[in-house]
Design an enzyme around this catalytic site. Structure first.
Site, PDB file in Angstrom:
ATOM      1  N   HIS A 158      12.647  14.759  20.663  1.00  0.00           N
ATOM      2  CA  HIS A 158      12.260  13.962  19.502  1.00  0.00           C
ATOM      3  C   HIS A 158      12.027  12.519  19.960  1.00  0.00           C
ATOM      4  O   HIS A 158      12.780  11.997  20.797  1.00  0.00           O
ATOM      5  CB  HIS A 158      13.384  13.919  18.459  1.00  0.00           C
ATOM      6  CG  HIS A 158      13.683  15.233  17.798  1.00  0.00           C
ATOM      7  ND1 HIS A 158      12.860  16.333  17.893  1.00  0.00           N
ATOM      8  CD2 HIS A 158      14.720  15.586  16.993  1.00  0.00           C
ATOM      9  CE1 HIS A 158      13.390  17.331  17.183  1.00  0.00           C
ATOM     10  NE2 HIS A 158      14.520  16.908  16.631  1.00  0.00           N
TER      11      HIS A 158
ATOM     12  N   THR B 205      21.504  33.898  21.134  1.00  0.00           N
ATOM     13  CA  THR B 205      20.124  34.209  21.528  1.00  0.00           C
ATOM     14  C   THR B 205      19.106  33.225  20.953  1.00  0.00           C
ATOM     15  O   THR B 205      17.914  33.362  21.194  1.00  0.00           O
ATOM     16  CB  THR B 205      19.752  35.634  21.086  1.00  0.00           C
ATOM     17  OG1 THR B 205      20.066  35.749  19.688  1.00  0.00           O
ATOM     18  CG2 THR B 205      20.536  36.675  21.863  1.00  0.00           C
TER      19      THR B 205
ATOM     20  N   CYS C 217      20.200  16.321  15.164  1.00  0.00           N
ATOM     21  CA  CYS C 217      19.624  15.866  16.441  1.00  0.00           C
ATOM     22  C   CYS C 217      19.004  14.469  16.359  1.00  0.00           C
ATOM     23  O   CYS C 217      19.209  13.639  17.258  1.00  0.00           O
ATOM     24  CB  CYS C 217      18.585  16.872  16.927  1.00  0.00           C
ATOM     25  SG  CYS C 217      17.600  17.610  15.601  1.00  0.00           S
TER      26      CYS C 217
ATOM     27  N   ARG D 202      28.967  18.818   7.876  1.00  0.00           N
ATOM     28  CA  ARG D 202      28.881  17.447   8.398  1.00  0.00           C
ATOM     29  C   ARG D 202      29.388  16.387   7.439  1.00  0.00           C
ATOM     30  O   ARG D 202      29.977  15.399   7.870  1.00  0.00           O
ATOM     31  CB  ARG D 202      27.431  17.122   8.772  1.00  0.00           C
ATOM     32  CG  ARG D 202      26.946  17.889   9.987  1.00  0.00           C
ATOM     33  CD  ARG D 202      25.482  17.549  10.230  1.00  0.00           C
ATOM     34  NE  ARG D 202      24.931  18.398  11.277  1.00  0.00           N
ATOM     35  CZ  ARG D 202      23.651  18.729  11.354  1.00  0.00           C
ATOM     36  NH1 ARG D 202      22.795  18.280  10.430  1.00  0.00           N
ATOM     37  NH2 ARG D 202      23.217  19.488  12.330  1.00  0.00           N
TER      38      ARG D 202
END
Ligand code: 25A
Ligand code: L14
Length: 338
Positions: A244, A12, A131, A100
């Protein structure tokens, strides 16, 4: 490709919603889609290929029979539930920063290092990069392969959607308030974001950089598989909803001209060159929103050094920066490994 039982964790949220959309748009072979979120989301139904699917509460028992899990519910949720899912045979593609930089967990951008996906076998987890890092490496990888990149200096102009739905609401509410002479309320960000720029994304670290800035430094080296690339970043939140933008300055090992960069990037996977300033054409956040490509323009030589190039790089942070990149990884995982 055969079809898979897929779960979206954080369904959601801003990223989770987009994951469902991208799975549908790309016709990913889904046998059954399971939508998971917190108990706050119980009672919500989401649509996938015209079918309504109820959101379920995430528990340790959510992953029986699930083969691919797309996670985007925050770092602490991933830390707890990704290993639980992996132990049950579900390959996790994790959007958060939790894994990561774990050495044996692959950090993947399909246009740059698709081969690293094979390392999913180590832990059953593949990490999706930050991102801002994703769009930058998509644009820089072809240049790095051609002439070698020595140093990157990047400044970002980041959309509020990266922080999630509550931040999207905060920018609209503050804008409406200010345009009707009311007091803006800042809850998500430490300062007013409407009509402002905040040089502060994620938390500050001891070295004076933010965590977002250090993600760009460390993740770039890992994805490009080159510890010698020097990177320095300033990440800034701007009052933009989606996409971005980045001002990227690079110093290369060998000389490359602006024309050669333009030519190289015009055939690079995932890249669209928009660079015709005389016609007022350059990448814009509002045009990149909802698109899959990383747009590159304002390509020019940095005249202050012998081997320097400046670029303006724009991409939809929720698509290529998160949901699309994750689904592209799932596509390769399915067709090559599962
Ligand atoms: O820790 P990180 O890595 O820094 O990530 C932090 C956040 O960044 C987003 C994502 O936010 C994440 O939570 N994110 C992650 N990866 C990203 C990437 N690559 C990224 N952003 C950009 N690029 P988000 O808003 O997109 O998604 C949040 C989702 O996570 C679900 N969730 C939260 N806690 C959970 C959980 N799911 C399971 N168990 C938990 N304990 C969350 O579902 C949402 O789907 P939800 O049910 O909690 O929220 C549904 C609706 O409720 C609103 N809401 C959220 N928090 C509250 C709330 N309402 C009231 N009070 C709250 N405290 C949401 O806006 C949503 O509409
Ligand atoms: O993926 O814009 O590490 O607030 C977490 C915070 C992405 C962006 C990540 C934001 C991010 C984000």
């Amino acid at each position: 490709m055969r079809s898979y039982n897929v779960a979206v964790v954080g369904a959601t949220g801003a990223v989770g919603n987009e994951m469902i959309k991208v799975l549908e748009q790309r016709n990913f072979p889904v046998k059954k889609l399971t939508l998971l979120a917190s108990e706050r989301s119980l009672g919500i139904d989401l649509t996938f290929h015209g079918k309504s699917i109820p959101v379920e509460a995430l528990t340790e028992n959510s992953f029986a029979g699930i083969e691919i899990g797309l996670f985007s519910a925050g770092g602490s949720i991933s830390e707890k539930y990704a290993p639980i899912a992996a132990a049950q045979g579900c390959v996790v593609i994790d959007n958060t920063s939790a894994f990561r930089m774990v050495p044996d967990i692959p950090l993947v951008v399909p246009e740059v290092n698709p081969g690293a996906i094979a390392l999913y076998k180590n832990r059953g987890i593949i990490a999706n990069p930050n991102c801002s890092t994703i769009q930058m490496v998509v644009a820089l990888k072809p240049i790095h392969d051609a002439v070698g990149i020595k140093r990157i200096v990047v400044s970002t102009y980041q959309a509020v959607s990266g922080t999630g739905k509550k931040a999207i609401d905060e920018l609209s509410l503050q804008t409406q308030a200010l345009l009707s002479f009311k007091e803006p309320v800042a809850k998500v960000y430490p300062h007013q974001i409407a009509f402002n720029c905040l040089p502060h994304i994620d938390v500050f670290l001891e070295n004076g950089y933010t965590k977002e800035e250090m993600k760009m430094v460390n993740e770039t080296k890992k994805i490009m598989d080159d510890q010698s690339i020097m990177v320095t970043a300033t990440t800034v939140r701007v009052p933009v909803f989606y996409s971005h933008s980045e001002s990227v300055n690079i110093e290369t090992k060998k000389k490359i001209t602006a024309d050669e960069v333009r030519k190289l990037l015009s055939t690079a996977p995932g890249v669209m060159v928009v660079d015709n300033p005389s016609n007022k054409e350059y990448p814009l956040a509002i045009n990149a929103a909802g698109r899959d490509e990383t747009f590159v323009g304002r390509i020019r030589e940095d005249e202050s050094i012998p081997n320097g190039i400046n670029l303006w790089v724009v991409s939809d942070n929720i698509r290529k920066g998160a949901a699309l990149n994750a689904v592209q990884i799932a596509e390769i995982l399915g067709s090559k490994y599962l």
